[in-house]
Design a protein around this motif. Sequence first.
Motif, PDB file in Angstrom:
ATOM      1  N   GLY A  78     107.498 -48.462  88.922  1.00  0.00           N
ATOM      2  CA  GLY A  78     106.570 -47.334  88.929  1.00  0.00           C
ATOM      3  C   GLY A  78     106.267 -46.794  90.307  1.00  0.00           C
ATOM      4  N   THR A 103     106.990 -42.994  90.504  1.00  0.00           N
ATOM      5  CA  THR A 103     106.026 -42.282  89.659  1.00  0.00           C
ATOM      6  C   THR A 103     104.672 -42.199  90.355  1.00  0.00           C
ATOM      7  OG1 THR A 103     107.141 -43.109  87.679  1.00  0.00           O
ATOM      8  CG2 THR A 103     104.918 -42.220  87.386  1.00  0.00           C
ATOM      9  N   ASN A 148     100.628 -51.932  88.427  1.00  0.00           N
ATOM     10  CA  ASN A 148     100.932 -50.837  87.509  1.00  0.00           C
ATOM     11  C   ASN A 148     100.818 -51.338  86.074  1.00  0.00           C
ATOM     12  OD1 ASN A 148     101.741 -48.422  86.426  1.00  0.00           O
ATOM     13  ND2 ASN A 148     103.907 -48.675  86.904  1.00  0.00           N
ATOM     14  N   CYS A 203      97.591 -47.011  86.289  1.00  0.00           N
ATOM     15  CA  CYS A 203      98.632 -46.691  85.310  1.00  0.00           C
ATOM     16  C   CYS A 203      99.364 -45.476  85.845  1.00  0.00           C
ATOM     17  CB  CYS A 203      98.039 -46.403  83.932  1.00  0.00           C
ATOM     18  SG  CYS A 203      99.287 -45.895  82.721  1.00  0.00           S
ATOM     19  N   ALA A 204     100.532 -45.700  86.426  1.00  0.00           N
ATOM     20  CA  ALA A 204     101.255 -44.622  87.113  1.00  0.00           C
ATOM     21  C   ALA A 204     101.542 -43.453  86.177  1.00  0.00           C
ATOM     22  CB  ALA A 204     102.553 -45.157  87.711  1.00  0.00           C
ATOM     23  N   GLU A 205     101.873 -43.737  84.922  1.00  0.00           N
ATOM     24  CA  GLU A 205     102.189 -42.664  83.967  1.00  0.00           C
ATOM     25  C   GLU A 205     100.970 -41.779  83.709  1.00  0.00           C
ATOM     26  OE1 GLU A 205     104.862 -41.524  82.608  1.00  0.00           O
ATOM     27  OE2 GLU A 205     106.232 -43.004  83.454  1.00  0.00           O
ATOM     28  N   ARG A 259     104.905 -54.168  88.830  1.00  0.00           N
ATOM     29  CA  ARG A 259     104.852 -53.842  87.399  1.00  0.00           C
ATOM     30  C   ARG A 259     104.151 -54.953  86.627  1.00  0.00           C
ATOM     31  NH1 ARG A 259     110.137 -52.349  83.693  1.00  0.00           N
ATOM     32  NH2 ARG A 259     109.228 -52.843  81.659  1.00  0.00           N
ATOM     33  N   ASN A 288     112.197 -49.550  89.117  1.00  0.00           N
ATOM     34  CA  ASN A 288     111.586 -49.539  87.786  1.00  0.00           C
ATOM     35  C   ASN A 288     110.247 -50.256  87.690  1.00  0.00           C
ATOM     36  OD1 ASN A 288     113.733 -48.054  86.829  1.00  0.00           O
ATOM     37  ND2 ASN A 288     114.795 -49.788  85.922  1.00  0.00           N
TER      38      ASN A 288
END
Length: 364
Positions: free
Chosen positions: A12, A15, A204, A238-240, A103, A10
């Motif tokens: 990232g 992702t 991230n 920013c992985a998203e 993160r 969790n």
Amino acid sequence: MKLGIVGLPNVGKSTLFNALTNAGAQSANYPFCTIEPNVGVVAVPDSRLDVLAEMYKPELYTPAVIEFVDIAGLVKGASKGEGLGNKFLSHIREVDAIVHVVRCFENTDIIHVDGNINPLRDLETINLELIFSDIEILERRIDAVKKAMKGDKTLAPKLELYERVMNALQDGISARSLDYDDEERAYISEVALLSIKPVIYAANISEDDISKDINENPFYNAVLEFAKTEKSQVIPVCAEIEAQIAELDDEEKGMFLEDLGIKESGLDKLIKASYTLLGLISYLTAGPKEVRAWTITKGTKAPGAAGKIHSDFEKGFIRAEIVSFDDLVACGSMNVAKEKGLVRSEGKEYVIADGDIVLFRFNV
């Protein structure tokens, strides 16, 4: 050359890896290649190739590539075989460098494995597992050197180095944090240490952080300060957002980045930094048949670089005709650059520089 992507659950990691592999899959210039489910080959962004492609309109466009490996998950106790620890450590041994995803944002919808956000604790969790494994390996090597010294006193500098590294490891300091001279680097390369592998920390961040001054993020600053102790680099991503960008074509990507107010995606920065971390540079060849970036290790001499194209080029090397990228673009063609005396003729001792545009002359 391979880079392993590591990180706790969790943060990232997956992702980011998926964004990397999807960016490769979507690239019209280089067909993405999946070697295994957890391995992706990604093109290294190079605006110089784009300019050359505009000049020559080549049949083929071939960028340099880099290989990323999504390393198996990790839990505390990996060095003792807990969870997928053995698999994690074996995968780390196979890569040349590490991208450590940390993160650096709060989000109550994404539960952290340890209950709260603390990037320094996350870094320590993984780094300590590598260190614990190294201690075990180095203990055995020190014992072996001590026994060998009974008949060979010249091994004393090697033992001294190993003990210095051991003291650092026992203090929780990664082997990469220490300074080594050339002789020491040769000695330490004989030991398969994990914590000596070079690392980039991928911080991230949240989507909101993209439009802000990144230095306002205390989590990012904590990672940055830690990285300084190792002389390591930190790349904010920013992985998203990168996952969204990877779905877009080049034109849409440019518009998206412009809307965000940034010139280059974090993913592109990470790929370039990873390439440099491995000590790699590119020289270029250009013509109507192909515009291409060739990967070599920094410090490679002209014949060795020629051998990247074909072994015959290295065996029968005569000379390298070289023009700088800026000079070629300004002249518009190699012929005009020659007329202006801007094309140099270099011999076997010439060290190829990043971005050199090269034509090799050879005879077999």
